[in-house]
Design a protein around this motif. Structure first.
Motif, mmCIF file in Angstrom:
data_model
loop_
_atom_site.group_PDB
_atom_site.id
_atom_site.type_symbol
_atom_site.label_atom_id
_atom_site.label_comp_id
_atom_site.label_asym_id
_atom_site.label_seq_id
_atom_site.Cartn_x
_atom_site.Cartn_y
_atom_site.Cartn_z
ATOM 1 N N SER A 1 44.524 29.189 35.562
ATOM 2 C CA SER A 1 43.511 29.359 34.520
ATOM 3 C C SER A 1 42.662 28.103 34.374
ATOM 4 O O SER A 1 41.429 28.176 34.233
ATOM 5 C CB SER A 1 44.191 29.692 33.191
ATOM 6 N N ALA A 2 43.317 26.952 34.421
ATOM 7 C CA ALA A 2 42.580 25.689 34.279
ATOM 8 C C ALA A 2 41.668 25.441 35.476
ATOM 9 O O ALA A 2 40.550 24.936 35.338
ATOM 10 C CB ALA A 2 43.574 24.534 34.132
ATOM 11 N N ARG A 3 42.126 25.812 36.668
ATOM 12 C CA ARG A 3 41.344 25.559 37.882
ATOM 13 C C ARG A 3 40.168 26.508 38.025
ATOM 14 O O ARG A 3 39.068 26.106 38.414
ATOM 15 C CB ARG A 3 42.243 25.680 39.127
ATOM 16 N N PHE A 4 40.408 27.806 37.746
ATOM 17 C CA PHE A 4 39.404 28.819 38.099
ATOM 18 C C PHE A 4 38.751 29.492 36.888
ATOM 19 O O PHE A 4 37.783 30.242 37.066
ATOM 20 C CB PHE A 4 40.037 29.859 39.032
ATOM 21 N N GLY A 5 39.269 29.252 35.708
ATOM 22 C CA GLY A 5 38.609 29.650 34.464
ATOM 23 C C GLY A 5 38.035 31.053 34.438
ATOM 24 O O GLY A 5 38.762 32.046 34.515
ATOM 25 N N ASP A 6 36.709 31.136 34.354
ATOM 26 C CA ASP A 6 36.039 32.428 34.191
ATOM 27 C C ASP A 6 35.687 33.112 35.509
ATOM 28 O O ASP A 6 35.014 34.145 35.513
ATOM 29 C CB ASP A 6 34.766 32.246 33.362
ATOM 30 N N ARG A 7 36.131 32.556 36.603
ATOM 31 C CA ARG A 7 35.952 33.264 37.883
ATOM 32 C C ARG A 7 36.777 34.551 37.858
ATOM 33 O O ARG A 7 37.869 34.595 37.272
ATOM 34 C CB ARG A 7 36.415 32.393 39.058
ATOM 35 N N PRO A 8 36.292 35.613 38.494
ATOM 36 C CA PRO A 8 37.059 36.875 38.455
ATOM 37 C C PRO A 8 38.318 36.808 39.306
ATOM 38 O O PRO A 8 38.277 36.400 40.468
ATOM 39 C CB PRO A 8 36.071 37.906 39.010
ATOM 40 N N ALA A 9 39.436 37.195 38.720
ATOM 41 C CA ALA A 9 40.699 37.310 39.462
ATOM 42 C C ALA A 9 40.856 38.727 40.009
ATOM 43 O O ALA A 9 41.363 38.926 41.119
ATOM 44 C CB ALA A 9 41.877 36.965 38.559
ATOM 45 N N ALA A 10 40.422 39.726 39.250
ATOM 46 C CA ALA A 10 40.587 41.128 39.655
ATOM 47 C C ALA A 10 39.448 41.968 39.100
ATOM 48 O O ALA A 10 38.989 41.748 37.973
ATOM 49 C CB ALA A 10 41.930 41.672 39.171
ATOM 50 N N ILE A 11 39.015 42.944 39.899
ATOM 51 C CA ILE A 11 37.994 43.915 39.500
ATOM 52 C C ILE A 11 38.496 45.280 39.942
ATOM 53 O O ILE A 11 38.897 45.449 41.105
ATOM 54 C CB ILE A 11 36.627 43.617 40.145
ATOM 55 N N ASP A 12 38.508 46.265 39.046
ATOM 56 C CA ASP A 12 39.001 47.582 39.445
ATOM 57 C C ASP A 12 37.849 48.561 39.657
ATOM 58 O O ASP A 12 36.666 48.223 39.452
ATOM 59 C CB ASP A 12 40.035 48.122 38.451
ATOM 60 N N MET A 13 38.186 49.782 40.073
ATOM 61 C CA MET A 13 37.162 50.756 40.444
ATOM 62 C C MET A 13 36.368 51.233 39.233
ATOM 63 O O MET A 13 35.240 51.710 39.362
ATOM 64 C CB MET A 13 37.789 51.948 41.171
ATOM 65 N N ALA A 14 36.960 51.087 38.031
ATOM 66 C CA ALA A 14 36.249 51.471 36.807
ATOM 67 C C ALA A 14 35.233 50.415 36.386
ATOM 68 O O ALA A 14 34.505 50.609 35.407
ATOM 69 C CB ALA A 14 37.246 51.703 35.677
ATOM 70 N N GLY A 15 35.198 49.299 37.128
ATOM 71 C CA GLY A 15 34.251 48.242 36.808
ATOM 72 C C GLY A 15 34.802 47.199 35.856
ATOM 73 O O GLY A 15 34.099 46.253 35.483
ATOM 74 N N GLU A 16 36.069 47.355 35.439
ATOM 75 C CA GLU A 16 36.686 46.364 34.560
ATOM 76 C C GLU A 16 36.973 45.095 35.357
ATOM 77 O O GLU A 16 37.487 45.148 36.478
ATOM 78 C CB GLU A 16 37.989 46.900 33.970
ATOM 79 N N SER A 17 36.639 43.953 34.766
ATOM 80 C CA SER A 17 36.842 42.671 35.428
ATOM 81 C C SER A 17 37.802 41.812 34.610
ATOM 82 O O SER A 17 37.790 41.858 33.370
ATOM 83 C CB SER A 17 35.507 41.939 35.594
ATOM 84 N N LEU A 18 38.628 41.055 35.306
ATOM 85 C CA LEU A 18 39.625 40.202 34.663
ATOM 86 C C LEU A 18 39.473 38.794 35.228
ATOM 87 O O LEU A 18 39.691 38.573 36.417
ATOM 88 C CB LEU A 18 41.026 40.746 34.954
ATOM 89 N N SER A 19 39.063 37.854 34.407
ATOM 90 C CA SER A 19 38.930 36.473 34.860
ATOM 91 C C SER A 19 40.312 35.817 34.904
ATOM 92 O O SER A 19 41.298 36.334 34.341
ATOM 93 C CB SER A 19 38.019 35.683 33.926
ATOM 94 N N PHE A 20 40.389 34.656 35.546
ATOM 95 C CA PHE A 20 41.659 33.941 35.576
ATOM 96 C C PHE A 20 42.085 33.531 34.173
ATOM 97 O O PHE A 20 43.274 33.563 33.834
ATOM 98 C CB PHE A 20 41.548 32.719 36.497
#
Length: 523
Positions: free
Chosen positions: A13-32
């Motif tokens: 979380s500290a290294r990558f912050g708001d970069r996306p960790a996961a994106i699903d087919m519904a378009g939901e995005s999850l940052s680190f």
């Protein structure tokens, strides 16, 4: 040994912050940062109940960003994470609960009623995540306690292709070691934001690649299956660096986009099933010589053996490819030995060099599971650490492991042992059907009768089978060729030969004897 899942995720979380960790087919995005927040909140929520370290907690979620943060949260809690495939039936879930001993399931609202009907407690992940106090359960500066490495850390289930699924228990230490070995064997180190597409159920290989990929700051794109209309824009945009595509997934992609070539894919990760030469050529034509093969099992996850991209190309570019599936050389720290069973005087075998070399594959490694769970209880692996895989194979002249079948699938017919994978290796060249499964049905006269069952068959497919098998010993050739609408597969896409045989016997009756017949049953 202690494993600090919490500290590691705080670092990401500290290294990558708001970069996306996961994106699903519904378009939901999850940052680190969100992954860290949600996972810690879930772990803290579970810690407030009776979910003690080592206790089994199940998750029943479709491929989505929720499945990702739930997985991270359960393991951070120290529980034995028990992921269930979203496609499991109620009977399958009940069987898994019996083996693993879980009484709580993290799931979606639409599955709660059926789970409660068999006495399970449910945690609706949507309601939980939306509750005002949920995110307050985690402070960015707080690190949860490390977990004792010998605690039960994950319970997976075997495919069930040779019988009822067994539970496979891993310790937290084995989980951690497996992730380090997988990262060490990555074909390249993904840069922050590089994307990999995952389309298989998150419960197995997709989750393993998620942990490894995200540890480098990469982004996973997670879809609930192969939806070609949704993945085509990703392939066209050259935004993907890698895809995870077992042979069944490769077959769908190469059929849907036949004749196309996609640049930008550095690696196609494949495994879980043998990769046929014809399928390799189709995939390499579409993605370039960037196909990487690995060998993993529920009992010992990837990497057991690895055939990297260049080695895979060299192997399949040969003029002659022997029967079997080459999966490469053992990964660092993995020991493999071939054990030859005592001679069985009741059956004969072809006196070929290949069959003389074949035996059952045994393995041991630092990341192997602790043991298996059946309805009689937990059975740890042998004290010396060797695991009897049930796979048949041998080492070729270059020291690569070649899989040739399953011990349980060997057919005894007319006094001979026949490996159905050897027959399928020839029938894979049949262009008049989508896929062929070779299996057997019981016979008082022959012991077992070999049959070939095809899906997506076209006129003339049986004659082409005969041409492909003309040089094979007569006792190995199927006695009957049957077409079906679809072959039965488990959630991992593997075909169960026993279920195929049952499917045939639902439609046909065996008239046994020296010239056995299959008579279609009246409707």
């Amino acid at each position: 040994m202690f494993v600090s899942w919490s500290s590691s995720l705080n670092t990401l979380s500290a290294r990558f912050g708001d970069r996306p960790a996961a994106i699903d087919m519904a378009g939901e995005s999850l940052s680190f940062r969100q992954l860290c927040t949600y996972a810690h909140a879930l772990a803290s929520y579970l810690n407030r109940g009776d979910h003690l370290p080592g206790k089994a907690i199940a998750s029943l979620l479709p491929n989505s960003v929720q499945a990702v943060w739930a997985s991270y949260g359960i393991r951070m809690n120290g529980a034995a994470e028990t992921p269930l495939s979203w496609g499991y039936t109620l009977d399958e879930i009940q069987w898994c609960a019996k083996l693993a001993g879980f009484d709580s399931v993290i799931t979606k609202k639409e599955r709660e009623d059926e789970l409660r009907s068999i006495g399970l407690q449910t945690i609706d992940i949507d309601t939980l995540a939306a509750s005002p106090e949920f995110k307050t359960l985690h402070s960015p500066l707080r690190t949860l306690p490390a977990i004792a490495g010998d605690q039960a850390g994950r319970i997976l289930f075997t495919s069930g292709t040779t019988g009822k699924p067994k539970g496979v228990r891993y310790s937290h230490a084995a989980r951690w070691m497996g992730e380090q070995l997988l990262k060490a064997e990555m074909p390249f180190i993904p840069s922050a934001g590089e994307q990999i597409l995952l389309m298989t159920p998150f419960v197995h290989g997709a989750s393993l690649l998620t942990y490894a990929w995200c540890d480098f700051g990469g982004t996973i794109i997670i879809h609930p299956g192969v939806h070609t209309d949704r993945i085509e824009p990703l392939l066209n945009s050259n935004s993907l660096s890698a895809i995870f595509a077992p042979p069944t997934v490769l077959a769908k992609i190469t059929s849907a986009f036949e004749g196309r070539h996609f640049d930008g894919i550095k690696c196609v990760f494949t495994g879980t099933q043998p990769l046929a030469p014809a399928m390799y050529r189709r995939a390499a034509k579409m993605f370039g010589p960037n196909i990487r093969i690995t060998y993993g099992k529920s009992e010992c996850v990837n990497p057991i053996a690895v055939l990297d991209r260049a080695q895979t190309q060299r192997y399949f570019d040969r003029d002659h490819i022997e029967p079997g599936a080459c999966v490469g050389w053992p990964a660092p720290g993995v020991e493999i030995k071939i054990v030859h069973p005592p001679a069985d005087a009741s059956v004969s075998a072809e006196p070929t060099a290949n069959q003389q070399e074949d035996g059952e594959i045994y393995l041991r490694s630092p990341h192997i599971s602790s043991g298996l769970i059946t309805e009689t209880g937990f059975a740890p692996h042998a004290p010396e650490g060797w695991h009897q895989t049930g796979d048949l194979g041998h080492f070729d002249q270059e020291g690569r492991l070649v899989l040739t079948g399953r011990v349980a699938d060997v057919i005894k017919t007319g006094g001979y042992r026949v490996n159905p994978d050897e027959i399928e290796a020839q029938l894979v060249h049949n262009t008049l059907c989508a896929q062929i499964c070779v299996t057997s049905i019981a016979s008082d006269y022959w012991g077992e009768i070999i049959i070939a069952v095809a899906e997506g068959e076209k006129p003339g497919w049986e004659d082409l089978c005969g041409d492909l098998l003309k040089d094979m010993s007569k006792h190995k050739r199927p006695r009957h060729f049957i077409g079906v609408e679809s072959l039965p597969r488990n959630p991992q896409g593997k075909i169960s030969r026993k279920q195929v045989a049952r499917q045939v016997l639902e439609r046909f009756e065996l008239r046994d004897g020296p010239y056995p017949e299959l008579i279609k049953k009246a409707l």
